[in-house]
Design an enzyme around this catalytic site. Structure first.
Site, PDB file in Angstrom:
ATOM      1  N   MET B   1    -121.575 -38.142  65.971  1.00 56.01           N
ATOM      2  CA  MET B   1    -121.104 -38.631  64.665  1.00 56.01           C
ATOM      3  C   MET B   1    -119.590 -38.425  64.525  1.00 56.01           C
ATOM      4  O   MET B   1    -118.835 -39.211  65.000  1.00 56.01           O
ATOM      5  CB  MET B   1    -121.857 -37.917  63.547  1.00 56.01           C
ATOM      6  N   CYS B   2    -119.113 -37.409  63.937  1.00 61.92           N
ATOM      7  CA  CYS B   2    -117.727 -37.152  63.553  1.00 61.92           C
ATOM      8  C   CYS B   2    -117.463 -37.726  62.163  1.00 61.92           C
ATOM      9  O   CYS B   2    -118.021 -38.741  61.791  1.00 61.92           O
ATOM     10  CB  CYS B   2    -116.676 -37.730  64.503  1.00 61.92           C
TER      11      CYS B   2
END
Lengths: 225, 309
Positions: B1-2
């Site tokens: 994700m991030c």
């Protein structure tokens, strides 16, 4: 009417309260305030209740819905009404990617634009978008109807099975095995009903119909087991 | 994700609150990436002064005499302002890049986070709330800034693997996604004389943009070129001394929301990150289109329209 402040009372409590409603419930109107883009609002409902969300939502709002009517007075994040079974989800604003993905039934109405992959792998849901849809919409659509009052992005209906696509505006490109099809009287009747359910004043005659050319691998009997 | 957040201020009255607003936005994105966090802030510059932000695992030891060592190396007045494991070295204008190249010679355990005239980058392993508190990001003012919270995929969870990445003066980039051609591109950039510090894919993207801009491209042009030359998934948010840019790959499966008012342009991986911004109720909120470059510059009276790549 029940009012629920999501910021004060938390998501788990809200969804537990909504899941506790049966088909005979007398608490049929719910208002959710301060959604503030939270995820998984009003997912997995299974009762004929009306849930009004006063603001914008994050991922998966109204996912797996059965029977309920969920109305978002704002925009919705990715995966709104994902895998809906029945009922209605209405988005006043825009919807992010994969709206109505894998939906089996019910009606999803998006009054703004929908982003990419709207109705991906749809399996019976009816989706009415007042604005535009992004690329790869109705990818692998198996059944159900996607109505787009605006324009469609690239690769509409790629690898489509039996879903029906109706677009009023332009289509940037059609995906593999998706073709324009003749609009017959029964399609105009179907579309008239869909537009009415979606609260659209567009005329069915302004739309073009798209669907599967049935030329891909799975449609060839020689490839059957 | 991030998780990515970014804020480009148009209204100078908001500048003292930039760090506080970015911190709040980044903490909201914590569950998109709890490995490490970082913030790039474009603060006040001073005439004749450039800045090099450095980091050390043993700051007490390393920073004690660092200013003297740097003075001996590049000359002129040098000052050091420490913030936890980081320190900002103020050096005479034009000496920052030279210092970046030569710092290892005098201080082998000190790593360069960023160099430029106004840019400072603070990043560490840990949750956004902890990283932001260590550096007191909330007290910082500036004209624009970018934050990132990381869920690592392509390289180790280390300070040097955290975002934002700085590869050219006052340039920074954060990335959500993963690049598949970063090794070959890193070799190509090395041959072109572009410095790439880590094995991280996102740093290669930053270095690629630096290379393009060194060869005369504007930020917008460099971002457009990236759509042809970078293979993989990406949302990039980039900063330059006076500019702020956004681009998504053509598939656009990584989430992105933007908001614009007369006071600011804001980016968030999710709308949640934007809900506390002033006037968000009436902001224009939209999802950036795939394969489309957006950028804004200070000093331009009108907002550039999105430009199809």
């Amino acid at each position: 009417m029940q009012t629920y402040d999501l910021e004060a009372d938390g998501l788990r409590g809200l969804n537990a309260a909504l899941h506790a409603q049966s088909s005979e419930t007398n608490q049929t109107h719910w208002e959710i305030v301060n959604p503030r883009g939270s995820h998984a609002i009003a997912v997995g409902l299974d009762a004929p209740i009306e849930v009004n969300v006063k603001g914008s939502t994050g991922y998966y709002c109204g996912g797996m819905n059965k029977q309920a009517t969920v109305h978002v007075y704002g925009s919705a994040g990715p995966g709104v009404a994902e895998n809906m079974m029945s009922g209605t989800v209405v988005i006043d604003g825009d919807a992010s990617q994969y709206a109505g993905a894998t939906g089996n039934g019910g009606t999803l109405v998006i009054k703004g634009n929908a982003s990419s992959r709207c109705g991906i792998s749809m399996k019976g849901i009816d989706i009415v978008v007042h604005g535009n849809v992004g690329h790869m919409s109705a990818f692998m659509g198996q059944s159900g109807n996607l109505v787009v009052c605006g324009d469609a992005g690239e690769a509409l209906g790629d690898s489509i099975y039996e879903a029906r696509l109706f677009v009023r505006g332009s289509v940037k490109s059609l995906g593999a095995d998706c073709v324009e099809k003749e609009m017959r009287p029964e399609h105009l009747d179907l579309l008239r009903d869909l537009l009415e359910r979606g609260g659209c004043d567009a005329k069915p005659e302004e739309f073009k119909r798209y669907g599967s050319a049935r030329q891909l691998y799975n449609f060839k009997v020689d490839n059957a087991y | 994700m991030c998780g990515i957040v970014g804020l480009f201020l148009k209204d100078k009255a908001l500048e003292p609150r930039l760090g506080a607003m970015l911190t709040d936005m980044l903490i909201t994105m914590t569950d998109r990436g709890p490995d490490s966090a970082g913030i790039a802030i474009y603060g006040e510059g001073a005439a004749g002064v450039s800045k090099v932000t450095v980091q050390s695992e043993t700051p007490d030891q390393d920073f004690a005499d660092l200013a003297d060592k740097v003075k001996a190396l590049v000359g002129g007045p040098v000052s050091l302002t420490r913030r936890d494991t980081h320190a900002v070295l103020s050096v005479p204008a034009g000496k920052a890049e030279e210092l970046r190249k030569q710092l290892k010679e005098v201080a082998p355990t000190v790593r360069v986070m960023s160099f430029g005239d106004t840019l400072e980058i603070y990043k560490e392993v840990g949750l956004p709330k902890d990283v932001a508190a260590r550096f007191d990001i909330a007290s910082m003012s500036g004209s624009h800034g970018i934050g990132h919270t990381r869920m690592a995929t392509e390289s180790a969870v280390t300070t040097m693997g955290a975002h934002p990445f700085n590869t050219g003066s006052d340039q920074c980039l954060v990335h959500n996604g993963s690049l598949s051609n970063h090794n070959s591109l890193r070799r190509k950039l090395n041959r072109e004389g572009i410095h790439v510090e880590t094995k991280n894919d996102s740093e290669v993207a930053a270095a690629y943009l630096t290379w393009k801009m060194q060869n005369g491209a504007t930020l917008g042009e460099a971002l457009e070129n990236s759509l042809d030359d970078l293979d993989g998934f990406f949302n990039f948010v980039v900063g330059t001394k006076d500019g702020f840019g956004v681009v998504r790959d053509p598939i656009a499966c990584k989430p992105a929301v933007m908001a614009e008012t007369d006071q600011y342009v804001a980016f968030g991986s999710e709308y949640r990150a934007l809900v506390n911004l002033p006037g968000i109720e009436d902001a224009r909120v939209w999802e950036p289109e795939p394969a489309t470059v957006y950028f804004w510059r200070h000093g331009e009276t009108t907002t550039p329209n999105k430009k199809a790549a």
